[in-house]
Design an enzyme around this catalytic site. Structure first.
Site, mmCIF file in Angstrom:
data_model
loop_
_atom_site.group_PDB
_atom_site.id
_atom_site.type_symbol
_atom_site.label_atom_id
_atom_site.label_comp_id
_atom_site.label_asym_id
_atom_site.label_seq_id
_atom_site.Cartn_x
_atom_site.Cartn_y
_atom_site.Cartn_z
ATOM 1 N N THR A 198 0.933 -1.442 -0.109
ATOM 2 C CA THR A 198 -0.433 -0.020 0.072
ATOM 3 C C THR A 198 0.552 1.121 0.059
ATOM 4 O OG1 THR A 198 -1.804 -1.248 1.072
ATOM 5 C CG2 THR A 198 -1.787 1.228 1.356
ATOM 6 N N CYS A 202 24.976 6.526 7.933
ATOM 7 C CA CYS A 202 24.380 4.619 7.998
ATOM 8 C C CYS A 202 25.178 3.831 8.227
ATOM 9 C CB CYS A 202 24.489 4.751 6.430
ATOM 10 S SG CYS A 202 23.537 6.230 5.184
HETATM 11 N N1 PLP Z 1 22.955 6.185 -0.843
HETATM 12 C C1 PLP Z 1 23.717 7.133 -0.029
HETATM 13 C C2 PLP Z 1 24.337 8.083 -1.143
HETATM 14 C C3 PLP Z 1 22.909 7.745 0.771
HETATM 15 O O1 PLP Z 1 24.006 8.454 1.141
HETATM 16 C C4 PLP Z 1 22.559 7.112 1.699
HETATM 17 C C5 PLP Z 1 21.904 7.597 3.133
HETATM 18 O O2 PLP Z 1 22.542 7.777 3.820
HETATM 19 C C6 PLP Z 1 21.238 5.481 0.958
HETATM 20 C C7 PLP Z 1 21.736 5.471 0.305
HETATM 21 C C8 PLP Z 1 20.478 5.313 1.627
HETATM 22 O O3 PLP Z 1 18.820 6.045 1.414
HETATM 23 P P1 PLP Z 1 17.836 5.872 2.347
HETATM 24 O O4 PLP Z 1 18.616 6.430 3.516
HETATM 25 O O5 PLP Z 1 16.893 6.581 2.106
HETATM 26 O O6 PLP Z 1 18.038 3.994 3.254
#
Ligand code: PLP
Length: 373
Positions: A230, A318
């Site tokens: 959804t 990340c």
């Molecule tokens: N790709 C890049 C270059 C990013 O900097 C990030 C997030 O830090 C992502 C992908 C992942 O995106 P999302 O946080 O929306 O999963």
């Protein structure tokens, strides 16, 4: 006073995006897949958001697949194409983990970069052949901000791997670069709303006409069977509003933020003994300031800065929790010690001169304290 200098990790929502999403969290709550009036109201908003996203990304509305963010868009591009045509997968060594690990999971290989983080086009050519099905090269790097020459990459891919689909992760590029024009040579383009003033957990993948991706998620067949589930109508509508605002103000933002970034970088390089900038500034997006301070543990510096109200990053947010040196900095030729003394200050739409002033005061003091001066 606080200085938020971690916009590459995430940036605050734009007021336009918040305003756009609120009705879909309240009165206009319908499921756009239904047929009655409440559903239709949601469907209209979804269609409008798709038109806006397509225009902002240089695509046709039918080429937009809404996803649950950048990670999902990258995975759908790589695993989705691979599931259709098999073959080998190749990506740059400094890709975000969403690409790198998606390629690794398929037994893919990486291509080296130079000291500025630019992909080695000869090494790319050597890595390609008729068996390669996916090549993924990001538009702008999340740690050091390096912008890749996508035109040149595409030329190599078309010449050496005619079967391959070219994917570009434009997640960090969208706030700063005209992705609609620059990513035109790519078959697949990923973006994520929370990097340009939309909410977290929503993104988009451009899948050009004629390119086929197998779905990662099976279910109701939404997004023309490419992404079941959804729709996150409120998130998608907000992303479209943030995209539109970003595109309309991008040139002015880039000019203003580049000036702030230069003041921050030049100021710190001038006063912190031994400070070194990572990568050529002219080849970076406007919001990136990446420096290293020899003999300083960046993790310790982060904590001292945080106590003074300055929010920055030691590597990619990340990858938080990872103790290994950043794979991006290692690929660029930095030693483990150099990587461990590196800091990313990332600026955004809301960054002010006062925030830069606070960092210019706080960082040199904190570095001196850690060096025992
Ligand atoms: N790709 C890049 C270059 C990013 O900097 C990030 C997030 O830090 C992502 C992908 C992942 O995106 P999302 O946080 O929306 O999963």
């Amino acid at each position: 006073m606080e200085a938020y200098l971690d916009h590459a990790a995430t940036t605050p929502m734009r007021p336009e995006a918040v305003a756009a999403m609120l009705p879909f969290l309240t009165d206009r709550f319908g499921n756009p897949s239904g047929v009655h009036r409440v559903s239709r109201a949601a469907r209209i908003a979804l269609d409008e958001a798709r038109d806006v996203a397509a225009a902002c990304l240089g695509a046709e509305p039918g080429e937009i697949v809404f996803t649950g963010g950048g990670t999902e868009a990258d995975n759908l591009a790589i695993a989705g194409v691979h599931a259709v045509i098999g073959g080998r997968v190749v990506c740059g060594a400094t890709e975000h983990h969403a690409v790198l690990h998606a390629c690794e999971a398929l037994g893919g290989s990486t291509v080296a970069v130079d000291g500025d983080g630019l992909i080695d086009l000869d090494a790319l050519a050597d890595a390609l052949d008729h068996d390669v099905s996916v090549v993924s090269v990001m538009l702008a790097n999340n740690e050091v901000g390096t912008v890749q020459p996508l035109d040149a990459v595409a030329a190599v891919v078309r010449a050496r791997a005619p079967r391959a689909r070219l994917h570009t992760d434009a997640v960090q590029a969208f706030p700063w670069l005209d992705v609609a024009a620059i990513a035109a040579p790519a078959d697949l383009v990923a973006v994520s709303a929370h990097k340009f003033g939309g909410p977290k957990g929503v993104g988009a993948l451009v899948v050009r006409a004629g390119v086929h991706v197998a779905p990662l998620l099976h279910g109701g067949g939404q997004e023309r069977g490419r992404r079941s589930g959804t729709h996150n109508v409120a998130g998608i509508v907000a992303m479209a509003a943030a995209m539109q605002a970003t595109v309309e103000t991008r040139a002015a933002t880039v000019e203003r933020v580049a000036r702030l970034r230069d003041r921050l970088a030049d100021g710190l390089l001038a006063v912190v003994p031994g400070a070194v900038e990572t990568g050529a500034r002219s080849g970076k997006v406007a919001g990136n300031c990446h420096l290293r301070f020899p003999d300083v543990e960046s993790e310790a510096l982060l904590l001292l800065l945080d106590a003074e109200g300055v929010c920055a990053a030691a590597g990619s947010a990340c990858a938080a929790g990872a103790v290994d040196p950043s794979h991006v900095l290692t690929a660029m030729g930095l030693s483990g010690a150099e990587a461990a003394s590196s800091m990313r200050f990332s600026l955004g739409v809301t960054t002010t001169d006062d925030e830069v002033d606070l960092a210019l005061k706080t960082v040199p003091e904190a570095v001196a304290r850690l060096r025992g001066a």
